[in-house]
Design a protein around this motif. Structure first.
Motif, PDB file in Angstrom:
ATOM      1  N   ALA A 140       5.849  -3.852 -12.399  1.00 34.04           N
ATOM      2  CA  ALA A 140       4.373  -3.985 -12.123  1.00 34.04           C
ATOM      3  C   ALA A 140       3.889  -2.319 -11.858  1.00 34.04           C
ATOM      4  CB  ALA A 140       4.149  -4.783 -10.825  1.00 34.04           C
ATOM      5  N   LEU A 141       4.703  -1.672 -10.867  1.00 23.63           N
ATOM      6  CA  LEU A 141       4.059  -0.238 -10.487  1.00 23.63           C
ATOM      7  C   LEU A 141       4.398   0.727 -11.682  1.00 23.63           C
ATOM      8  CD1 LEU A 141       5.495  -0.360  -6.806  1.00 23.63           C
ATOM      9  CD2 LEU A 141       3.086  -0.021  -7.716  1.00 23.63           C
ATOM     10  N   ALA A 142       5.341   0.570 -12.462  1.00 26.10           N
ATOM     11  CA  ALA A 142       5.636   1.399 -13.633  1.00 26.10           C
ATOM     12  C   ALA A 142       4.377   1.106 -14.654  1.00 26.10           C
ATOM     13  CB  ALA A 142       7.090   1.098 -14.077  1.00 26.10           C
TER      14      ALA A 142
ATOM     15  N   VAL B 280      11.972   5.723 -13.509  1.00 23.70           N
ATOM     16  CA  VAL B 280      12.389   6.048 -12.572  1.00 23.70           C
ATOM     17  C   VAL B 280      11.673   5.427 -11.249  1.00 23.70           C
ATOM     18  CG1 VAL B 280      12.770   8.159 -10.806  1.00 23.70           C
ATOM     19  CG2 VAL B 280      13.374   8.483 -13.139  1.00 23.70           C
ATOM     20  N   LEU B 281      10.503   5.164 -11.302  1.00 22.00           N
ATOM     21  CA  LEU B 281       9.632   4.508 -10.568  1.00 22.00           C
ATOM     22  C   LEU B 281       9.988   3.297 -10.061  1.00 22.00           C
ATOM     23  CD1 LEU B 281       7.302   4.248  -8.200  1.00 22.00           C
ATOM     24  CD2 LEU B 281       5.785   3.967 -10.394  1.00 22.00           C
ATOM     25  N   ALA B 282      10.210   2.601 -11.508  1.00 24.73           N
ATOM     26  CA  ALA B 282      10.615   1.115 -11.564  1.00 24.73           C
ATOM     27  C   ALA B 282      12.012   0.796 -10.577  1.00 24.73           C
ATOM     28  CB  ALA B 282      10.612   0.524 -12.920  1.00 24.73           C
TER      29      ALA B 282
ATOM     30  N   ASN C 219       0.747  -1.263   0.106  1.00 24.21           N
ATOM     31  CA  ASN C 219       0.078  -0.058  -0.012  1.00 24.21           C
ATOM     32  C   ASN C 219       1.059   1.225   0.069  1.00 24.21           C
ATOM     33  OD1 ASN C 219      -2.277  -1.261   0.102  1.00 24.21           O
ATOM     34  ND2 ASN C 219      -2.661  -1.355   1.908  1.00 24.21           N
ATOM     35  N   GLN C 220       1.926   1.216   0.592  1.00 23.60           N
ATOM     36  CA  GLN C 220       2.715   2.375   0.731  1.00 23.60           C
ATOM     37  C   GLN C 220       3.576   2.642  -0.502  1.00 23.60           C
ATOM     38  OE1 GLN C 220       5.558   2.949   4.404  1.00 23.60           O
ATOM     39  NE2 GLN C 220       4.742   0.987   5.068  1.00 23.60           N
ATOM     40  N   LEU C 221       3.949   1.481  -1.045  1.00 21.81           N
ATOM     41  CA  LEU C 221       4.532   1.680  -2.560  1.00 21.81           C
ATOM     42  C   LEU C 221       3.455   2.033  -3.556  1.00 21.81           C
ATOM     43  CD1 LEU C 221       6.732  -1.349  -2.599  1.00 21.81           C
ATOM     44  CD2 LEU C 221       7.581   1.153  -2.384  1.00 21.81           C
ATOM     45  N   ALA C 222       2.295   1.325  -3.480  1.00 20.30           N
ATOM     46  CA  ALA C 222       1.369   2.002  -4.325  1.00 20.30           C
ATOM     47  C   ALA C 222       0.939   3.346  -4.282  1.00 20.30           C
ATOM     48  CB  ALA C 222      -0.006   1.026  -3.932  1.00 20.30           C
ATOM     49  N   ALA C 223       0.792   3.946  -3.097  1.00 23.18           N
ATOM     50  CA  ALA C 223       0.558   5.455  -2.542  1.00 23.18           C
ATOM     51  C   ALA C 223       1.519   6.315  -3.375  1.00 23.18           C
ATOM     52  CB  ALA C 223       0.516   5.643  -1.193  1.00 23.18           C
TER      53      ALA C 223
ATOM     54  N   MET D 172      -0.377   2.800 -17.405  1.00 24.51           N
ATOM     55  CA  MET D 172      -1.694   2.495 -17.460  1.00 24.51           C
ATOM     56  C   MET D 172      -2.960   3.221 -16.746  1.00 24.51           C
ATOM     57  SD  MET D 172      -1.477  -1.682 -17.604  1.00 24.51           S
ATOM     58  CE  MET D 172      -0.479  -2.785 -18.553  1.00 24.51           C
ATOM     59  N   GLY D 173      -2.440   3.964 -15.656  1.00 24.76           N
ATOM     60  CA  GLY D 173      -3.301   4.851 -14.993  1.00 24.76           C
ATOM     61  C   GLY D 173      -4.208   4.148 -13.846  1.00 24.76           C
ATOM     62  N   LEU D 174      -3.641   3.093 -13.211  1.00 18.68           N
ATOM     63  CA  LEU D 174      -4.291   2.394 -12.388  1.00 18.68           C
ATOM     64  C   LEU D 174      -4.442   3.280 -11.107  1.00 18.68           C
ATOM     65  CD1 LEU D 174      -3.882  -0.107 -14.120  1.00 18.68           C
ATOM     66  CD2 LEU D 174      -3.190  -1.509 -12.049  1.00 18.68           C
ATOM     67  N   ASP D 175      -5.483   3.139 -10.366  1.00 19.89           N
ATOM     68  CA  ASP D 175      -5.932   3.585  -9.010  1.00 19.89           C
ATOM     69  C   ASP D 175      -4.933   2.942  -8.076  1.00 19.89           C
ATOM     70  OD1 ASP D 175      -7.196   1.395  -8.360  1.00 19.89           O
ATOM     71  OD2 ASP D 175      -8.973   2.520  -8.501  1.00 19.89           O
ATOM     72  N   GLN D 176      -4.922   3.629  -6.835  1.00 19.87           N
ATOM     73  CA  GLN D 176      -3.847   3.141  -5.768  1.00 19.87           C
ATOM     74  C   GLN D 176      -4.168   1.582  -5.308  1.00 19.87           C
ATOM     75  OE1 GLN D 176      -3.255   5.765  -2.604  1.00 19.87           O
ATOM     76  NE2 GLN D 176      -2.913   4.044  -1.209  1.00 19.87           N
ATOM     77  N   ALA D 177      -5.538   1.174  -5.255  1.00 17.91           N
ATOM     78  CA  ALA D 177      -5.942  -0.210  -4.807  1.00 17.91           C
ATOM     79  C   ALA D 177      -5.435  -0.976  -6.063  1.00 17.91           C
ATOM     80  CB  ALA D 177      -7.541  -0.409  -4.947  1.00 17.91           C
TER      81      ALA D 177
END
Length: 377
Positions: free
Chosen positions: A172-174, A138-140, A15-19, A179-184
């Protein structure tokens, strides 16, 4: 202090990484981070172009093309486009193919080899801006570097290649960012990719080519997991600190502990991308300090025929990768195996006075002088 990997952390890491991923904007990146990102991507591209001339690249391309045919995603070098996931895998193989790609020393990972092909391919498909691509890249790297550092070298000890493991989560996060996914959705993507992340160190036994595919497979895994999560597919909520999460499943059975605080430490304040180092030699980075020392001795006038024996000092944790088994390291079976041999590389540096792609060839593998000096190391 190290955290027992069987005990859940107070805050959910996913959740922290997703935020962090959801809130990250290009204008939040310091100028020096953006500049370094561009240099690292350029370095990765140059290595990919050099790799495209080698047999492993053409074998990989033939296999992927036979499976999926021609697509619309660019492959670096003089190859026709492939479908997106195949292009991500192929470009990862090219970037990592010569073991010349950048390294985050604390995480013991090659982050650009997964992050760049994923960000480049998906950004092109979705017509993203250059700024959006750089942000995803950078995020990846920020995520993979932290997850790798948390293992404190343990992944190597149990035979897993951390580049493949942690790179999948970063990708996955990059991918979710592009793709514009929300935090969940970003949180679920990390849970889904837990079942895909992989990378065995067994290639060390015979110089097999499989290590070359680990970063690209991390990109494919991250892309696939995120597409599933974006469509509502649910993943475990604790992919890192869970009872069978990444660290417990890979490290705890061997009594190795991870420092889970490092997974999220300094997000948005300390940029791990600035710690990523460009390689000077096309070899395992565990060998670089020893090569430096050998080249310095050679430059100072030492000649191989004057050497009775050589003692190389290394941290204990790297011995299984670059020193063992001794017989195989003194006589690498192929050029790729030689890139992970302290004995061969130090001998080569002392004899040739330089160490680049030109020195890593079949002729030097069988050179009697190189072999004789390797026997004295």
């Amino acid at each position: 202090m190290p955290t027992d990997t069987t005990k859940p952390a107070t805050d959910n890491i996913a959740n922290q990484l997703a935020a962090f991923a959801h809130g990250l904007k290009h204008d939040m990146l310091p100028a020096e981070v953006v500049e370094q990102a561009k240099l690292l991507m350029l370095d990765a591209l140059g290595i990919a172009l050099a790799s495209s001339q080698h047999d492993f690249a053409h074998c990989a391309y033939r296999g992927l093309h036979a499976l999926g045919g021609t697509g619309d995603s660019a492959v670096m070098g003089a190859f026709a486009p492939l479908p997106l996931r195949d292009a991500v895998l192929m470009n990862g193989i090219l970037v990592h193919g010569l073991d010349f790609d950048d390294t985050h020393p604390g995480a013991i990972t090659h982050p650009s080899a997964s992050a760049f092909p994923l960000a480049l391919g998906l950004a092109a498909q979705r017509h993203a801006t250059g700024a959006e691509m750089i942000t995803a890249y950078v995020l990846a790297i920020e995520v993979a570097a932290r997850l790798g550092a948390a293992a404190r070298g343990g992944f190597h000890e149990v035979g897993f290649h951390p580049t493949g493991l942690v790179g999948a989560f970063g990708c996955a996060l990059a991918a979710g960012k592009l793709m514009g996914l929300d935090q969940a959705g970003l949180a679920h993507a990390q849970g889904v990719v837990l079942s895909m992340a992989s990378g065995s160190m067994e290639f060390l036994s015979d110089g097999a080519w499989t290590k070359r595919m680990h970063p690209g497979w991390a990109g494919v895994s991250g892309l696939t997991a995120t597409a599933l999560a974006g469509a509502g597919f649910r993943g475990p909520s604790q992919p890192y600190e869970g009872r069978f999460g990444l660290y417990a499943s890979h490290l705890a059975a061997r009594g190795l502990l991870a420092d889970l605080s490092l997974c999220t430490c300094g997000l948005g304040e300390r940029w791990e991308l600035l710690e990523v180092a460009v390689k000077l030699y096309p070899t395992c980075h565990f060998t670089h300090a020893s090569i430096d020392a050998a080249l310095a001795l050679r430059a100072a006038g030492l000649r191989a025929e004057e050497v009775a024996s050589v003692q190389v000092l290394l941290p204990p944790g790297v011995h299984p990768v670059v020193c063992e088994p001794v017989a195989a390291k003194r006589r690498p079976a192929n050029v790729y195996e030689s890139q992970f041999s302290i004995h061969h590389l130090v001998a080569l540096a002392l004899l040739r006075g330089e160490l680049g792609l030109a020195e890593l060839d079949a002729a030097n593998l069988s050179d009697p002088q190189v072999q004789a000096l390797a026997d004295r190391i």
